[in-house]
Design an enzyme around this catalytic site. Structure first.
Site, PDB file in Angstrom:
ATOM      1  N   ASP A 143       0.852  -1.183   0.000  1.00  0.00           N
ATOM      2  CA  ASP A 143       0.000   0.000   0.000  1.00  0.00           C
ATOM      3  C   ASP A 143       0.894   1.240   0.000  1.00  0.00           C
ATOM      4  O   ASP A 143       1.942   1.235  -0.653  1.00  0.00           O
ATOM      5  CB  ASP A 143      -0.929  -0.042   1.224  1.00  0.00           C
ATOM      6  CG  ASP A 143      -2.260   0.646   0.958  1.00  0.00           C
ATOM      7  OD1 ASP A 143      -3.263  -0.051   0.812  1.00  0.00           O
ATOM      8  OD2 ASP A 143      -2.278   1.884   0.862  1.00  0.00           O
ATOM      9  N   HIS A 219      -3.138   6.119   3.901  1.00  0.00           N
ATOM     10  CA  HIS A 219      -3.994   4.993   3.518  1.00  0.00           C
ATOM     11  C   HIS A 219      -3.424   3.661   4.007  1.00  0.00           C
ATOM     12  O   HIS A 219      -4.124   2.834   4.598  1.00  0.00           O
ATOM     13  CB  HIS A 219      -4.139   5.000   2.000  1.00  0.00           C
ATOM     14  CG  HIS A 219      -5.146   4.042   1.465  1.00  0.00           C
ATOM     15  ND1 HIS A 219      -4.857   2.722   1.241  1.00  0.00           N
ATOM     16  CD2 HIS A 219      -6.441   4.204   1.106  1.00  0.00           C
ATOM     17  CE1 HIS A 219      -5.931   2.115   0.766  1.00  0.00           C
ATOM     18  NE2 HIS A 219      -6.908   2.998   0.679  1.00  0.00           N
ATOM     19  N   SER A 490     -11.876   0.437   0.092  1.00  0.00           N
ATOM     20  CA  SER A 490     -10.570   0.046   0.609  1.00  0.00           C
ATOM     21  C   SER A 490     -10.519   0.148   2.127  1.00  0.00           C
ATOM     22  O   SER A 490      -9.546  -0.245   2.744  1.00  0.00           O
ATOM     23  CB  SER A 490      -9.438   0.826  -0.055  1.00  0.00           C
ATOM     24  OG  SER A 490      -9.597   2.193   0.133  1.00  0.00           O
TER      25      SER A 490
END
Ligand SMILES: *[C@@H]1O[C@H](CO)[C@@H](O)[C@H](O)[C@H]1NC(C)=O
Ligand SMILES: *[C@@H]1O[C@H](CO)[C@@H](O)[C@H](O)[C@H]1NC(C)=O
Ligand SMILES: *[C@@H]1O[C@H](CO)[C@@H](O)[C@H](O)[C@H]1NC(C)=O
Ligand SMILES: *[C@@H]1O[C@H](CO)[C@@H](O)[C@H](O)[C@H]1NC(C)=O
Ligand SMILES: *[C@@H]1O[C@H](CO)[C@@H](O)[C@H](O)[C@H]1NC(C)=O
Ligand SMILES: *[C@@H]1O[C@H](CO)[C@@H](O)[C@H](O)[C@H]1NC(C)=O
Ligand SMILES: *[C@@H]1O[C@H](CO)[C@@H](O)[C@H](O)[C@H]1NC(C)=O
Length: 712
Positions: A143, A219, A490
């Site tokens: 990620d 994120h 997500s």
């Protein structure tokens, strides 16, 4: 090219099985300092003003620089800094400081998500205990990197790093491997070469980023903490959403691979094992990540909300939602942006208007893009014009923005219109906004989020997507050392990854397809309290498999699926051969000589835990194979709930398993009685031994005539 290879390799290397034991302690403390007044200066001077506040306390410029971790600019004013308890105490006495709280460097969905899904550490029989919190597993997270200071990555209770771990932890910008990796966060690497090859030099002035595993975007930190964050008792976000925060598999080891770069993208696309469905709903055929070997996750709401009362001058109170810590505001003047503005939130920014000063502003937005800045822009515009708060009318199920000191309340169009009528009905409209409360209640219906992408799968229509749904709306998440409210598929994906990890530690030999089957066939078709799941969109409807696949993930049931629909490499080869691959191209993809069967296999026979027939004319017969993973001598009977206008016959209708018979195939004959081309109708096929109900969704579209683009 080579994608199948990479995915299978990722499954094997990402989840390694290792043993650990518990010792050791660890500590760091970051505080979030909330300032009363919002400053409107340039970003640099905001940061500088935060630094000046700390100077008298910490002494040198360098100490201040080292202490401040993040300056907040959006929604509220404040900063996060590394402080001792007594320094935090002293700062809280300063007149401009509203309050100081220990940082919330973790993802607060975890204070509710796991309990909501029934995955609680409560009993020794629970999946969490049986899987030992996932403690034998190393999870690789590909990620945007990691913010390693997060308390959710502390290695309290972890023993030495398993000797079988061969990965590394590399240093880079603001990332020192010997400090930032620990016995939980055992690996961290960053991959920038592929990106540099694609875009030329990575200019970190133009695209602010850390050339290291450190997470610029936030994120990846969120994803990693949701999958495997450690237990943190009694946390809340300004009193909202209080509970114990944890990841799905709190005992795992984490290996972070930073391959996605802020504002640029990922240099290792398509290798996630569990991938999000995309955020392009609610229109049909918006699903991303359509390959059969990827577990695709849709996002739902939780049974939690943050009701925020709005009392109008006529004493009528309506409930919106916000993350507003109070104190209560009002009564103050209420306005909708006056002419020449239209009431559109977007225009507030283009036309900063002093008439908003000292008032609460009502605006409307039709912006359907969940990642749009519409709300943040409206808050900024109203607050810059000296306004006191904003009420935003919009479609439901978008993320709330935490604005602890500046009320920003979401209402739907209906409530927004009521408020507008009140404004128009009186000479001097006024409003009071109360602080938000946390409501966890079975009375809050579970919905598939508006933004969650929907099937059918336009690339391979016979493969049902999404596979499964999990909570992913209004998730308070770590962003560096602050928290943001995020929504998205997500956000839902790491919830399912957490469940995958627990299943992998319970059943190390299960294939990815077996894990997927267990998750899909045991999913809830209702919310955990038995109420129907709806799907948000332009109009709300009952959710179907194109909204949520098998349904809402049910972790405890997934650990005891009874039967599984398994797949091997040969099944994936069959799938590729059923599409446009031939003997030559399949050999290239798999990097070894591979032969496609003749005649071409039917994609309908792919052993998925679902049946999707996009073009049924008359009838078709397809095959499925199930493997018994429950008690040896089990007898399963079939239960069929056919789609409207469709007949289904299953042979045999009873499956007998024994110590020697573990794998059994059955045939499903599907025929249509429709006389016209139809849309999709949904049903299900269940095998039951009265203990286990192995349910697969069935989706059938009748096509009597050749398909054409039908506008009606
Ligand atoms: C990383 O941290 C270690 C231990 O504190 C220290 O000895 C080393 O100098 C640091 N490395 C860098 C590049 O700052
Ligand atoms: C990076 O971008 C900035 C701003 O556009 C420019 O001034 C600088 O020269 C660039 N640096 C490199 C190494 O290209
Ligand atoms: C998280 O922080 C980064 C860096 O400051 C910022 O660019 C990004 O917009 C933040 N994300 C959200 C959702 O606020
Ligand atoms: C949780 O934290 C709150 C506020 O920090 C405190 O008042 C409360 O006593 C704590 N509860 C427990 C069970 O520790
Ligand atoms: C609203 O309630 C307050 C307190 O009960 C009362 O004084 C006031 O007259 C009411 N206003 C209206 C418009 O009914
Ligand atoms: C602000 O609103 C006033 C009153 O409606 C109007 O006359 C003025 O033109 C507006 N100013 C701007 C910059 O839009
Ligand atoms: C692939 O090769 C095998 C063995 O040579 C042959 O039997 C088969 O027909 C070929 N398949 C296709 C689709 O060409």
């Amino acid at each position: 090219m080579g994608q199948l290879n990479i995915i299978i390799t990722m499954v094997l290397t990402v989840v390694l099985n290792l043993q650990i034991s518990f010792v050791l302690a660890h500590e760091t403390k970051v505080y979030v300092v909330y300032l009363g007044k919002k400053t409107h200066d340039h970003p640099e001077s905001v940061t500088e003003s935060h630094h000046q506040l700390l100077r008298p306390l910490l002494g040198s410029k360098k100490e201040v620089h080292d202490s401040v971790v993040y300056s907040y600019r959006h929604g509220f004013s404040g900063f996060a800094a590394k402080l001792t308890e007594s320094q935090a105490q002293q700062i809280s006495q300063l007149p401009e400081v509203v309050h100081v709280i220990p940082n919330t460097l973790y993802e607060l969905t975890t204070t509710r998500t796991w309990d909501y899904l029934g995955l609680s550490p409560g009993t020794s029989k629970s999946l969490l205990h049986k899987a030992n919190m996932g403690s034998q597993v190393i999870v690789g997270v590909i990620d945007t990197g990691v913010w390693p200071e997060s308390e959710m990555f502390n290695d309290k209770g972890y023993g030495p790093i398993p000797s079988r771990w061969k990965g590394g932890c590399v240093s880079g910008e603001l990332f020192n491997a010997s400090i930032h990796c620990n016995k939980k966060l055992i690996g961290a690497k960053y991959f920038v070469d592929g990106l540099v090859a694609e875009i030329g030099v990575l200019n970190t002035t133009e695209n602010p980023e850390y050339l290291s595993p450190r997470d610029f975007n936030g994120h990846g930190t969120h994803v990693a903490s949701t999958v495997g964050g450690s237990f943190l008792p009694n946390v809340s976000y300004l009193g909202l959403g209080r509970g114990t925060a944890r990841g799905g598999a709190p005992g795992v080891y984490l290996a972070i691979y930073k391959a996605c770069w802020s504002q640029i993208g990922c240099s290792a696309k398509g290798i996630h094992v569990v991938a999000s469905a995309g955020n392009n709903g609610p229109a049909a055929q918006t699903i991303a990540n359509v390959s059969p070997w990827i577990l695709t996750v849709a996002a739902t709401t939780l049974d939690r909300s943050f009701p925020t009362a709005i009392t109008l001058g006529n004493n009528i109170t309506t409930l919106g939602q916000a993350i507003f810590a109070g104190p209560e505001l009002g009564f103050v003047d209420l306005t909708d942006p006056e002419r020449p503005l239209s009431g559109d939130c977007a225009e507030l920014r283009a036309n900063p208007n002093k008439t908003m000063q000292g008032k609460v502003v009502l605006c409307f937005t039709a912006d359907l893009n969940p990642t749009s800045m519409a709300v943040v822009n409206a808050v900024t515009a109203v607050s810059n014009a000296g306004g006191l708060g904003v009420i935003i009318a919009r479609n439901p199920t978008y993320s709330l923005i935490p604005t602890p000191n500046f009320p920003c309340v979401m209402v739907d169009f209906e409530l927004g219109t009521d408020i507008l009528f009140y404004i128009r009905s009186t000479r001097s409209p006024i409003v009071k906004i109360h602080a938000s409360r946390t409501l966890v209640s079975h009375h809050v219906a579970t919905k598939v989020a508006t933004f969650s992408s929907r099937g059918p799968n336009s690339i391979s229509p016979a493969i049902l997507k999404p596979d499964i749904a999990a909570p992913g709306v209004n998730i308070v998440a770590a962003n560096r050392t602050g928290v943001v409210m995020r929504s998205g598929t997500s956000m839902a994906t790491p919830v399912v990854t957490g469940v995958v990890v627990l299943l992998k530690s319970l059943y190390p030999h299960w294939s990815p397809a077996a894990v997927r089957s267990a998750i899909v066939t045991t999913a809830w078709k209702t919310d955990p309290s038995g109420e129907p799941i709806f799907a948000d969109g332009s109009s709300r409807k009952l959710a179907d498999p194109f909204d949520y696949g098998g349904g809402l993930v049910n972790p405890e049931k997934a650990a005891r699926p009874g039967l599984i629909y398994d797949m091997t490499i040969a099944d994936y080869v069959s799938y590729l051969c059923s599409t446009y691959y031939n003997n030559v191209s399949i050999s290239q993809v798999l990097e070894k000589k591979t032969v496609c069967p003749n005649p071409k296999p039917s994609v309908l026979d792919l052993n998925l835990p679902s049946i999707t027939i996009p073009n049924l004319k008359d009838e078709v017969t397809l095959t499925r194979t199930v493997t018994n993973v429950g008690p040896l001598n089990s007898i399963y009977k079939v239960m069929i709930d056919p789609p409207i206008g469709v007949s289904m016959t299953v042979t045999p209708d009873t499956l007998e398993f024994s110590s020697t018979t573990k794998i059994v195939s059955f045939k499903v004959r599907v025929s249509t009685r429709h006389k016209v081309n139809t849309g999709y109708y949904f049903g299900s096929l269940t095998w039951t031994d009265s203990v286990h109900n192995v349910v697969i969704p069935v989706s059938v579209r009748t096509q009597i005539f050749q398909r054409y683009y039908d506008e009606n």
